[in-house]
Write a protein that holds these residues in place. Structure first.
Motif, short mmCIF file in Angstrom:
data_model
loop_
_atom_site.label_atom_id
_atom_site.label_comp_id
_atom_site.label_asym_id
_atom_site.label_seq_id
_atom_site.Cartn_x
_atom_site.Cartn_y
_atom_site.Cartn_z
N UNK A 194 4.52 -41.20 -56.92
CA UNK A 194 4.17 -39.89 -56.36
C UNK A 194 5.26 -38.86 -56.68
N UNK A 195 6.52 -39.25 -56.57
CA UNK A 195 7.62 -38.35 -56.90
C UNK A 195 7.53 -37.88 -58.35
N UNK A 196 7.28 -38.81 -59.26
CA UNK A 196 7.16 -38.45 -60.68
C UNK A 196 5.98 -37.49 -60.87
N UNK A 197 4.85 -37.79 -60.24
CA UNK A 197 3.68 -36.91 -60.35
C UNK A 197 3.96 -35.50 -59.86
N UNK A 198 4.62 -35.40 -58.72
CA UNK A 198 4.94 -34.08 -58.15
C UNK A 198 5.91 -33.33 -59.07
#
Length: 182
Positions: free
Chosen positions: A134-138
């Motif tokens: 999720x961090x990478x996506x954001x």
């Protein structure tokens, strides 16, 4: 479910190894990684378009929706050509596609960990993998202009970290094999 997972622990390990290999290659050859992704996507869209048009022509007398297959084929060819002539636009679109994939995968990883928390110990490994996704996506959505090189480095680093977490999870799941009963 848990016994099936523990019997197939090696698939999780294999997934982790593949992610680590991809991550290392992305860090070592970042420009090749971006160009390869764009070219492969363009070729796929173009070839799929040609096959769809061929199919539409072949079934136009038997299928009342042949025109939809034809339009899908034309779209595939157009997308393939756009990819080849304007790879930067395609790279940005792929960036958003990868960001979407990371967000969705991360959500499912966390949901699976929460569901399995009563069955396994250290579900935090799976939750951490989901949060990392999720961090990478954001980050990809918020900072798309950071450049392809930094995105590839981010994706490569993510892939290595995620791969390590998958291997840790695989061995944790493997250790549950003798105790599981579905």
């Amino acid at each position: 479910m848990l016994s099936s997972l523990s019997r197939n622990w090696w698939l999780l390990a294999l997934r982790g190894i593949a992610a680590i290999i991809f991550g290392v290659l992305a860090l070592v050859w970042p420009s090749l990684t971006v160009l390869s992704l764009v070219v492969l996507f363009g070729a796929l869209a173009f070839v799929e378009g040609v096959f769809s048009i061929t199919t539409a022509i072949a079934v136009h007398k038997k299928n009342e929706y042949w025109w939809a297959i034809l339009l899908a084929g034309v779209a595939g060819i157009i997308i393939g050509l756009i990819t080849f002539f304007w790879p930067d636009v395609t790279a940005l679109a792929l960036l958003y596609l990868i960001a979407s994939w990371a967000l969705i995968t991360g959500g499912f990883e966390i949901a699976a960990a929460i569901k399995l928390r009563k069955l396994i110990n250290n579900e935090w490994v799976m939750i951490l993998g989901g949060l990392l996704s999720i961090l990478v996506g954001v980050l990809l959505v918020v900072f798309p202009g950071a450049g392809a090189l930094s995105v590839i480095w981010l994706i490569g680093s993510f892939a290595i970290a995620f791969g390590i977490l998958q291997i840790v999870l695989a061995f944790k799941v493997k250790s549950l094999a003798p105790q599981t009963h579905d």
